[in-house]
Scaffold this motif. Structure first.
Motif, PDB file in Angstrom:
ATOM      1  N   ARG A   1       0.818  -1.212   0.000  1.00 23.37           N
ATOM      2  CA  ARG A   1       0.000   0.000   0.000  1.00 23.37           C
ATOM      3  C   ARG A   1       0.855   1.266   0.000  1.00 23.37           C
ATOM      4  O   ARG A   1       0.437   2.298  -0.534  1.00 23.37           O
ATOM      5  N   GLY A   2       2.042   1.175   0.582  1.00 24.41           N
ATOM      6  CA  GLY A   2       2.922   2.339   0.570  1.00 24.41           C
ATOM      7  C   GLY A   2       3.384   2.674  -0.834  1.00 24.41           C
ATOM      8  O   GLY A   2       3.402   3.846  -1.232  1.00 24.41           O
ATOM      9  N   ASN A   3       3.750   1.658  -1.608  1.00 28.46           N
ATOM     10  CA  ASN A   3       4.186   1.893  -2.985  1.00 28.46           C
ATOM     11  C   ASN A   3       3.042   2.372  -3.866  1.00 28.46           C
ATOM     12  O   ASN A   3       3.251   3.125  -4.814  1.00 28.46           O
ATOM     13  N   GLN A   4       1.828   1.927  -3.563  1.00 27.76           N
ATOM     14  CA  GLN A   4       0.675   2.427  -4.297  1.00 27.76           C
ATOM     15  C   GLN A   4       0.426   3.900  -3.977  1.00 27.76           C
ATOM     16  O   GLN A   4       0.151   4.710  -4.860  1.00 27.76           O
ATOM     17  N   ALA A   5       0.544   4.249  -2.707  1.00 28.32           N
ATOM     18  CA  ALA A   5       0.297   5.641  -2.304  1.00 28.32           C
ATOM     19  C   ALA A   5       1.334   6.593  -2.883  1.00 28.32           C
ATOM     20  O   ALA A   5       1.014   7.717  -3.281  1.00 28.32           O
ATOM     21  N   SER A   6       2.582   6.143  -2.955  1.00 29.26           N
ATOM     22  CA  SER A   6       3.651   7.013  -3.459  1.00 29.26           C
ATOM     23  C   SER A   6       3.700   7.062  -4.977  1.00 29.26           C
ATOM     24  O   SER A   6       4.328   7.958  -5.549  1.00 29.26           O
ATOM     25  N   GLY A   7       3.077   6.090  -5.648  1.00 26.76           N
ATOM     26  CA  GLY A   7       3.152   6.004  -7.100  1.00 26.76           C
ATOM     27  C   GLY A   7       4.334   5.212  -7.606  1.00 26.76           C
ATOM     28  O   GLY A   7       4.501   5.044  -8.820  1.00 26.76           O
ATOM     29  N   ASP A   8       5.160   4.689  -6.688  1.00 28.19           N
ATOM     30  CA  ASP A   8       6.357   3.966  -7.115  1.00 28.19           C
ATOM     31  C   ASP A   8       6.015   2.692  -7.881  1.00 28.19           C
ATOM     32  O   ASP A   8       6.704   2.332  -8.840  1.00 28.19           O
ATOM     33  N   GLN A   9       4.950   1.987  -7.458  1.00 28.95           N
ATOM     34  CA  GLN A   9       4.603   0.759  -8.152  1.00 28.95           C
ATOM     35  C   GLN A   9       4.143   1.043  -9.580  1.00 28.95           C
ATOM     36  O   GLN A   9       4.467   0.311 -10.509  1.00 28.95           O
ATOM     37  N   ARG A  10       3.391   2.120  -9.750  1.00 33.18           N
ATOM     38  CA  ARG A  10       2.956   2.504 -11.096  1.00 33.18           C
ATOM     39  C   ARG A  10       4.164   2.796 -11.985  1.00 33.18           C
ATOM     40  O   ARG A  10       4.227   2.348 -13.140  1.00 33.18           O
ATOM     41  N   LYS A  11       5.141   3.540 -11.451  1.00 34.78           N
ATOM     42  CA  LYS A  11       6.329   3.870 -12.229  1.00 34.78           C
ATOM     43  C   LYS A  11       7.110   2.611 -12.601  1.00 34.78           C
ATOM     44  O   LYS A  11       7.614   2.482 -13.721  1.00 34.78           O
ATOM     45  N   ALA A  12       7.217   1.678 -11.646  1.00 36.68           N
ATOM     46  CA  ALA A  12       7.970   0.451 -11.916  1.00 36.68           C
ATOM     47  C   ALA A  12       7.280  -0.394 -12.981  1.00 36.68           C
ATOM     48  O   ALA A  12       7.932  -0.943 -13.870  1.00 36.68           O
ATOM     49  N   LEU A  13       5.942  -0.501 -12.879  1.00 34.13           N
ATOM     50  CA  LEU A  13       5.203  -1.262 -13.888  1.00 34.13           C
ATOM     51  C   LEU A  13       5.366  -0.632 -15.262  1.00 34.13           C
ATOM     52  O   LEU A  13       5.656  -1.319 -16.253  1.00 34.13           O
ATOM     53  N   ALA A  14       5.190   0.681 -15.339  1.00 34.73           N
ATOM     54  CA  ALA A  14       5.320   1.369 -16.619  1.00 34.73           C
ATOM     55  C   ALA A  14       6.717   1.186 -17.197  1.00 34.73           C
ATOM     56  O   ALA A  14       6.895   0.916 -18.393  1.00 34.73           O
ATOM     57  N   GLY A  15       7.737   1.326 -16.339  1.00 33.46           N
ATOM     58  CA  GLY A  15       9.106   1.177 -16.812  1.00 33.46           C
ATOM     59  C   GLY A  15       9.415  -0.212 -17.312  1.00 33.46           C
ATOM     60  O   GLY A  15      10.095  -0.382 -18.335  1.00 33.46           O
ATOM     61  N   SER A  16       8.902  -1.236 -16.611  1.00 32.15           N
ATOM     62  CA  SER A  16       9.208  -2.613 -17.020  1.00 32.15           C
ATOM     63  C   SER A  16       8.521  -2.968 -18.336  1.00 32.15           C
ATOM     64  O   SER A  16       9.125  -3.618 -19.196  1.00 32.15           O
ATOM     65  N   ILE A  17       7.260  -2.539 -18.512  1.00 35.91           N
ATOM     66  CA  ILE A  17       6.556  -2.835 -19.762  1.00 35.91           C
ATOM     67  C   ILE A  17       7.239  -2.135 -20.940  1.00 35.91           C
ATOM     68  O   ILE A  17       7.467  -2.726 -21.995  1.00 35.91           O
ATOM     69  N   ALA A  18       7.557  -0.855 -20.760  1.00 34.06           N
ATOM     70  CA  ALA A  18       8.209  -0.105 -21.834  1.00 34.06           C
ATOM     71  C   ALA A  18       9.568  -0.702 -22.174  1.00 34.06           C
ATOM     72  O   ALA A  18       9.930  -0.834 -23.352  1.00 34.06           O
TER      73      ALA A  18
END
Length: 398
Positions: A46-63
Motif C-alpha cells: 500500500r505504501g508503494n501504491q500511495a507514493s506512485g512507485d509501483q505505477r512507475k515500476a510497472l510502466a518502466g518494465s513494460i516499456a
C-alpha cells in the motif's frame, strides 16, 4: 520472440503507448483493486501504491520489455525478468493472477488510447504481454521448484528468538522455524518476505534482506523503521518495531533474490548506504566463514556513525578478511574521522582492481552515482550487480 507482424505494429505504436503508459498504469491499478480489493489489502504494498512507485515500476518494465523486443529481437531482457520473478516468487504470485492482470491492463489500455487500439494493435500488444507474462511464469515455476514448494505456497511460521536494538531506528530480529524444522537454504544477499496483520485487518508484505550468513541456525532480518505519521510507506516496519517481541510469531517466505554473491575468484567491491548494508553483511559473514583470501573492497555511507546499523559487525567482518579494506563515509562524522571520508560516498581515490565484480545496495541515487564511478574506473556493466528495496525504479527513471 515477437512475430514479424507484431514487431512492426509495436515499433509503430511504442511512442504513443510509452507516452501514455503512466496513465494506463494508474487506471489499471484502479480497475484491478476495484475488482479485487483483497489484492491491495493482502498482496500489493500500500505504501508503494500511495507514493506512485509501483505505477512507475510497472510502466518502466513494460516499456523496457517492449523496447527490447523490437530493438533486440534475438535476445530477452533476462536480468530484468529475473529480478521481477524473484520478487513475485517471494510474494507467492501464481500463474492464474497473470490472467487477472491481463484483463484489467488491457481494459485500461483501451480506455486510455481509445480508437487507436485497433484489432491489429490489440493483438500485437497482447503478444507482448504474454511473452513477458509467460517468461515470468516459467522463471517463477523454476524458483518455486528450487525451494521445493508448490507455486504460491511460500509461507511458514517463524518464531522471534531474539530482538536486538541496533540504533534508534534499526532493529534486528533473529528468527527460527516455529515447528523446529530445518531452515530453508539461501545464498548470501537474498531476502525474505514478511507478512504482518495490521490493525485494520490488512495482511501487508515487505521484503527484508537476510543479514546473517547461510550457515547460521537462526535467520536474521534487520529492519529500519520508516518514519511518518500513519503513512502506509512505513506501516509494516512500524508494526515490527512497536509490536513484535521475542516469542512472537511471524509469517515469513522462503528466501529469494537475484543479488547473490558470486564470482569469488574476482576482486569484489561491496558498496552500501544506510540499511542497504544488510545483504552486504550476509556476504561478508559468508566470506569470513569460507576463509576468503581474495581482495574485497568494503564501501558504506551513512548519516553518522550512530546511524550506521551493525557498524561494529560491519567492521569486524571486514577485519576477518586478510585482503579486505573498509571505507566508511559519514555526513556527520565523529571527532577524528578522516576528512576525505566525510560527506557522500565517492570512489575517486579508491583503487578499483581490474576484473572487479561490484555489489550495490542502497537508495537509487547512491547506486546510480556508484555505478557511474565504477564504469569510469573500467568495470564492465555486466559486472555491476544491484538490489533495490521496493519497486525497481532504475528503468522507470533512466
Amino acid at each position: 520472440m515477437l512475430s514479424d507482424r507484431s514487431t512492426a505494429t509495436v515499433r509503430a505504436t511504442l511512442p504513443a503507448v510509452g507516452a501514455a503508459i503512466g496513465d494506463i498504469a494508474d487506471l489499471f491499478y484502479k480497475k484491478l483493486f476495484d475488482a479485487h480489493p483483497e489484492l491491495l489489502r493482502d498482496l500489493f504494498n500500500r505504501g508503494n501504491q500511495a507514493s506512485g512507485d509501483q505505477r512507475k515500476a510497472l510502466a518502466g518494465s513494460i516499456a523496457a520489455f517492449a523496447t527490447a523486443l523490437v530493438e533486440h529481437p534475438g535476445t530477452r531482457p533476462d536480468v530484468m525478468l529475473n529480478r521481477i520473478a524473484h520478487k513475485h516468487a517471494s510474494l507467492g504470485v501464481t500463474p492464474e493472477q497473470y490472467e487477472v492482470v491481463h484483463t484489467h491492463l488491457f481494459a485500461a489500455i483501451v480506455d486510455v488510447l481509445g480508437d487507436a487500439v485497433t484489432p491489429e494493435v490489440a493483438a500485437a500488444w497482447d503478444e507482448v504481454y504474454w511473452l513477458m507474462a509467460n517468461a515470468l511464469i516459467s522463471i517463477e515455476a523454476r524458483l518455486y521448484a528450487q525451494q521445493g514448494v508448490v507455486a504460491g505456497d511460500v509461507w511458514r511460521e517463524w518464531e522471534v528468538a531474539a530482538r536486538i536494538e541496533e540504533t534508534e531506528d534499526v532493529t534486528t530480529f533473529h528468527l527460527r522455524p516455529e515447528d523446529g524444522g530445518d531452515t530453508p537454504a539461501f545464498r548470501p544477499g537474498q531476502y525474505v518476505s514478511v507478512q504482518v496483520e495490521l490493525a485494520d485487518g490488512a495482511r501487508q508484505i515487505r521484503q527484508y534482506s537476510l543479514s546473517s550468513a547461510p550457515g547460521s541456525r537462526l535467520r536474521s532480518i534487520t529492519v529500519k523503521r520508516v518514519r511518518g505519521e500513519e503513512t502506509p510507506e512505513g506501516e509494516v516496519s512500524r508494526h515490527l518495531h512497536e509490536h513484535t517481541r521475542s516469542g512472537d510469531r511471524l509469517r515469513v517466505s522462503v528466501p529469494y533474490g537475484d543479488l547473490v554473491l558470486d564470482h569469488l575468484d574476482a576482486p569484489l567491491l561491496l558498496a552500501s548506504a544506510g540499511i542497504g548494508c544488510t545483504p552486504m553483511l550476509s556476504m561478508l559473514e559468508y566470506l569470513a566463514e569460507e576463509g576468503h583470501d581474495r581482495p574485497v573492497t568494503v564501501v558504506h555511507g551513512d548519516r553518522s556513525p550512530a546511524d550506521h546499523a551493525l557498524r561494529a559487525h560491519h567492521t569486524r567482518l571486514t577485519e576477518k578478511l586478510p585482503k579486505a579494506e573498509p571505507h566508511f563515509w559519514y555526513e556527520s562524522p565523529e571527532a577524528g574521522h578522516p576528512a576525505h571520508r566525510t560527506g557522500l560516498v565517492d570512489l575517486n581515490g579508491i583503487t578499483v582492481l581490474p576484473g572487479t565484480h561490484a555489489y550495490l545496495c542502497g537508495p537509487l541515487p547512491f547506486m546510480r552515482t556508484i555505478r557511474t564511478q565504477l564504469l569510469d574506473a573500467g568495470v564492465r556493466p555486466a559486472d555491476i550487480h544491484y538490489e533495490v528495496f521496493g519497486p525497481d525504479l532504475w528503468l522507470a527513471s533512466a
